[in-house]
Scaffold this motif. Structure first.
Motif, PDB file in Angstrom:
ATOM      1  N   VAL A   4       5.650   9.540  13.500  1.00 35.93           N
ATOM      2  CA  VAL A   4       5.264   9.239  12.119  1.00 35.93           C
ATOM      3  C   VAL A   4       3.870   8.613  12.092  1.00 35.93           C
ATOM      4  O   VAL A   4       3.050   8.926  11.223  1.00 35.93           O
ATOM      5  CB  VAL A   4       6.297   8.301  11.455  1.00 35.93           C
ATOM      6  CG1 VAL A   4       5.786   7.801  10.102  1.00 35.93           C
ATOM      7  CG2 VAL A   4       7.624   9.022  11.273  1.00 35.93           C
ATOM      8  N   PHE A  58       7.320   5.194   2.744  1.00 34.28           N
ATOM      9  CA  PHE A  58       6.303   4.724   3.687  1.00 34.28           C
ATOM     10  C   PHE A  58       5.463   3.601   3.084  1.00 34.28           C
ATOM     11  O   PHE A  58       4.879   3.744   2.024  1.00 34.28           O
ATOM     12  CB  PHE A  58       5.413   5.897   4.087  1.00 34.28           C
ATOM     13  CG  PHE A  58       4.417   5.569   5.166  1.00 34.28           C
ATOM     14  CD1 PHE A  58       4.853   5.191   6.425  1.00 34.28           C
ATOM     15  CD2 PHE A  58       3.063   5.624   4.919  1.00 34.28           C
ATOM     16  CE1 PHE A  58       3.945   4.897   7.423  1.00 34.28           C
ATOM     17  CE2 PHE A  58       2.147   5.335   5.903  1.00 34.28           C
ATOM     18  CZ  PHE A  58       2.587   4.970   7.170  1.00 34.28           C
ATOM     19  N   CYS A  59       5.399   2.481   3.784  1.00 35.24           N
ATOM     20  CA  CYS A  59       4.661   1.324   3.288  1.00 35.24           C
ATOM     21  C   CYS A  59       3.221   1.276   3.792  1.00 35.24           C
ATOM     22  O   CYS A  59       2.496   0.346   3.495  1.00 35.24           O
ATOM     23  CB  CYS A  59       5.361   0.023   3.721  1.00 35.24           C
ATOM     24  SG  CYS A  59       6.594  -0.508   2.536  1.00 35.24           S
ATOM     25  N   GLY A  60       2.816   2.266   4.591  1.00 37.15           N
ATOM     26  CA  GLY A  60       1.463   2.265   5.129  1.00 37.15           C
ATOM     27  C   GLY A  60       0.423   2.564   4.066  1.00 37.15           C
ATOM     28  O   GLY A  60       0.731   2.970   2.946  1.00 37.15           O
ATOM     29  N   ASN A  68      -4.379   2.940   9.375  1.00 39.80           N
ATOM     30  CA  ASN A  68      -3.311   2.115   9.923  1.00 39.80           C
ATOM     31  C   ASN A  68      -3.473   1.966  11.423  1.00 39.80           C
ATOM     32  O   ASN A  68      -3.895   2.895  12.112  1.00 39.80           O
ATOM     33  CB  ASN A  68      -1.948   2.751   9.648  1.00 39.80           C
ATOM     34  CG  ASN A  68      -1.429   2.373   8.281  1.00 39.80           C
ATOM     35  OD1 ASN A  68      -2.074   1.648   7.542  1.00 39.80           O
ATOM     36  ND2 ASN A  68      -0.266   2.866   7.954  1.00 39.80           N
ATOM     37  N   THR A 104       0.704  10.362  10.090  1.00 37.63           N
ATOM     38  CA  THR A 104       0.063   9.696   8.952  1.00 37.63           C
ATOM     39  C   THR A 104      -1.324   9.160   9.294  1.00 37.63           C
ATOM     40  O   THR A 104      -1.913   8.409   8.525  1.00 37.63           O
ATOM     41  CB  THR A 104       0.950   8.545   8.433  1.00 37.63           C
ATOM     42  OG1 THR A 104       1.240   7.648   9.518  1.00 37.63           O
ATOM     43  CG2 THR A 104       2.260   9.077   7.870  1.00 37.63           C
ATOM     44  N   PHE A 124      10.408  10.400   6.278  1.00 34.25           N
ATOM     45  CA  PHE A 124       9.983   9.023   6.535  1.00 34.25           C
ATOM     46  C   PHE A 124       8.597   8.762   5.975  1.00 34.25           C
ATOM     47  O   PHE A 124       8.259   7.629   5.634  1.00 34.25           O
ATOM     48  CB  PHE A 124      10.003   8.762   8.039  1.00 34.25           C
ATOM     49  CG  PHE A 124      10.057   7.314   8.405  1.00 34.25           C
ATOM     50  CD1 PHE A 124      11.275   6.662   8.524  1.00 34.25           C
ATOM     51  CD2 PHE A 124       8.899   6.582   8.611  1.00 34.25           C
ATOM     52  CE1 PHE A 124      11.329   5.318   8.851  1.00 34.25           C
ATOM     53  CE2 PHE A 124       8.950   5.241   8.944  1.00 34.25           C
ATOM     54  CZ  PHE A 124      10.168   4.605   9.064  1.00 34.25           C
ATOM     55  N   SER A 125       7.768   9.790   5.916  1.00 34.48           N
ATOM     56  CA  SER A 125       6.394   9.639   5.445  1.00 34.48           C
ATOM     57  C   SER A 125       6.267   9.750   3.931  1.00 34.48           C
ATOM     58  O   SER A 125       5.163   9.654   3.394  1.00 34.48           O
ATOM     59  CB  SER A 125       5.505  10.697   6.102  1.00 34.48           C
ATOM     60  OG  SER A 125       5.593  10.642   7.497  1.00 34.48           O
ATOM     61  N   VAL A 151       9.610   6.892  14.824  1.00 34.80           N
ATOM     62  CA  VAL A 151       9.043   6.064  13.767  1.00 34.80           C
ATOM     63  C   VAL A 151       7.640   5.573  14.106  1.00 34.80           C
ATOM     64  O   VAL A 151       6.741   5.591  13.268  1.00 34.80           O
ATOM     65  CB  VAL A 151       9.977   4.867  13.473  1.00 34.80           C
ATOM     66  CG1 VAL A 151       9.398   3.991  12.377  1.00 34.80           C
ATOM     67  CG2 VAL A 151      11.362   5.367  13.077  1.00 34.80           C
ATOM     68  N   HIS A 171       6.071  -2.952  13.746  1.00 40.04           N
ATOM     69  CA  HIS A 171       7.397  -2.377  13.984  1.00 40.04           C
ATOM     70  C   HIS A 171       8.141  -3.328  14.917  1.00 40.04           C
ATOM     71  O   HIS A 171       7.699  -3.577  16.041  1.00 40.04           O
ATOM     72  CB  HIS A 171       7.277  -0.992  14.624  1.00 40.04           C
ATOM     73  CG  HIS A 171       6.613   0.011  13.737  1.00 40.04           C
ATOM     74  ND1 HIS A 171       5.242   0.143  13.655  1.00 40.04           N
ATOM     75  CD2 HIS A 171       7.135   0.933  12.880  1.00 40.04           C
ATOM     76  CE1 HIS A 171       4.941   1.101  12.791  1.00 40.04           C
ATOM     77  NE2 HIS A 171       6.071   1.607  12.313  1.00 40.04           N
ATOM     78  N   SER A 200       9.703   1.565  -0.732  1.00 37.91           N
ATOM     79  CA  SER A 200       8.429   0.849  -0.648  1.00 37.91           C
ATOM     80  C   SER A 200       8.154  -0.033  -1.859  1.00 37.91           C
ATOM     81  O   SER A 200       7.281  -0.897  -1.809  1.00 37.91           O
ATOM     82  CB  SER A 200       7.286   1.853  -0.483  1.00 37.91           C
ATOM     83  OG  SER A 200       7.273   2.784  -1.543  1.00 37.91           O
TER      84      SER A 200
END
Length: 455
Positions: free
Chosen positions: A171, A140-142, A151, A175, A134-135, A167, A203, A271
């Protein structure tokens, strides 16, 4: 407990010493709580002191003695106070326990494709690989890669749900995100929190997205710092997603995801490629196939059928329930999701229907058979069938079709369920009294035919 910083400490602390937490919906009734405690064979219960009455009722019917740790000052005899434990310098920290990737790490409960909730065995390896997948930068869009920016995540989605656990919490911490927890969704508190903290990623579940679009108290300025949002747990209406962009900003990147507790997260919008109305593409190391709902044969792209998945992050099985496990995981190791959809030529997944019986209320699983079993306990009910119907705020809501032995009112049924079912499981979709229910010759309820009666 509701979401709070101590929840995260207890969750991750338990996992780090080799214990297995089994998160419980804090809105559960005493009977629902007792059922999960018995089924999971729990030895210790951590609970908000405000829920003492529920816990006391639950302890009275527990098969084995339970140690209770309270989030606050509890009235339960012998209960420990988590704050006193954390602040006492004389209490040593536990040693971290060496575990293997195959060892059980956490056991959330899920109804799977049918039946009552079951313990989903998720290993340390499954959690780790999902966090890493997921990262991945392609997903990942972060903005955690930029060391000048941190973030900030709003943790309002419940931490007993895999979306909130994996999530948002895991996550997010992995991150480097800061988590701001809210104990529950309450409109004014939610809005004030959005205004106070400059969140760069949101989220959401569809009802929250709808709230943001419809609320006049949330303006473009309120979400001026938001660069992306992730919507999951239930399908997103493209119309609602575009209404969000129209109200706030076309530049906000909308990600959608797909997964289930049994296989965690399998799909995400890449992303660099927004595709509203789909559940994204497969995450690294995840495999999927579409099979015919009639023959079970593999189908080519663009053909609609049941979604089957394989992932290094999937569950070991259902806790001490081989029959339920074998009904979901076939001999070749594929998890049958019960969702119906197709992959387009670009590899984006589109969910269009489901074969599984579950009702999704505010993104939470509701088993119709569980509700039916409880309604049948009413002395005036002969038989009942429950299905999900569309609901403007909740996405879906349970509705019951009841055959009664003698006259009974809707009000009486609602009162009967109050102390037996959590609020999201109650019959918000209504009650209809009928003379017969559609069934097969063998007596199996035809839910699809029953659902057609609601149209």
């Amino acid at each position: 407990m509701p979401n709070c910083p101590e929840y995260v400490v207890i969750l991750l602390g338990s996992i780090s010493i080799g214990a297995v937490p089994t998160p419980v919906n804090n809105n559960y009734t005493a009977a629902e709580l007792a059922r999960q405690l018995r089924d999971s064979k729990a030895k210790l219960l951590v609970s908000a002191a405000a829920l003492d009455s529920n816990v006391t009722s639950c302890l009275e019917c527990a098969e084995d003695p339970l140690l209770v740790v309270a989030h606050g000052t509890s009235r339960i005899p012998g209960a420990f106070n988590i704050f006193e434990i954390l602040k006492d310098p004389k209490i040593p920290n536990a040693d971290i326990v060496e575990v293997s990737n195959k060892d059980l790490a956490i056991m959330p409960y899920s109804s799977g494709t049918t039946g009552p909730p079951k313990g989903v065995e998720l290993s340390h390896g499954a959690l780790s690989v999902n966090i890493l997948m997921f990262s991945h930068p392609s997903v990942f869009c972060g903005s955690f890669a930029d060391d000048k920016i941190q973030n900030i995540y709003l943790s309002v989605l419940p931490l007993f749900h895999i979306y909130g656990i994996l999530v948002v919490c895991m996550v997010g911490l992995h991150t480097g995100a800061k988590l701001v927890t809210l104990p529950a969704f309450e409109p004014s508190l939610y809005i004030n929190t959005l205004k106070k903290h400059k969140f760069d990623m949101l989220h959401l579940v569809p009802p929250l997205l709808n709230f943001l679009v419809k609320s006049p108290d949330i303006t473009r300025e309120t979400l001026s710092s938001v660069k992306s949002m992730l919507v999951g747990a239930a399908p997103v209406s493209p119309t609602e997603a575009m209404a969000f962009k129209d109200k706030f900003s076309e530049d906000i990147f909308i990600q959608e995801g797909y997964g289930m507790t049994e296989v965690l997260i399998t799909n995400m919008t890449p992303s660099a490629n927004e595709r509203i109305g789909t559940s994204g593409t497969l995450l690294p190391n995840v495999m999927a196939k579409i099979i015919s709902t009639d023959t079970g044969e593999d189908l080519p792209p663009t053909h609609t059928g049941e979604v089957c998945l394989k992932s290094p992050g999937m569950m070991n099985g259902y806790f001490q329930n081989e029959s339920a496990t074998s009904s979901v995981i076939d001999k070749e190791g594929w998890i049958h999701s019960g969702d119906v959809g197709f992959f387009d030529e670009d590899g984006f997944l589109k969910i269009v229907d489901r074969t599984k019986e579950l009702i999704k209320v505010k993104g939470l699983q509701v088993s119709p058979s569980e509700i039916e079993d409880i309604i049948r306990q009413h002395r005036r009910v002969l038989d009942v069938g429950v299905v999900g119907v569309s609901h403007e705020r909740f996405g879906e809501a349970p509705k019951a079709f009841i055959i009664s032995k003698e006259e009974v009112s809707e009000e009486e049924i609602h009162r009967f369920l109050e102390d037996k079912l959590a609020p999201h499981k109650r019959l918000t979709g209504g009650i209809s009294f009928v003379d017969a229910l559609p069934k097969t010759a063998s007596g199996k309820l035809l839910r699809r035919d029953l659902k057609n009666m609601t149209l």
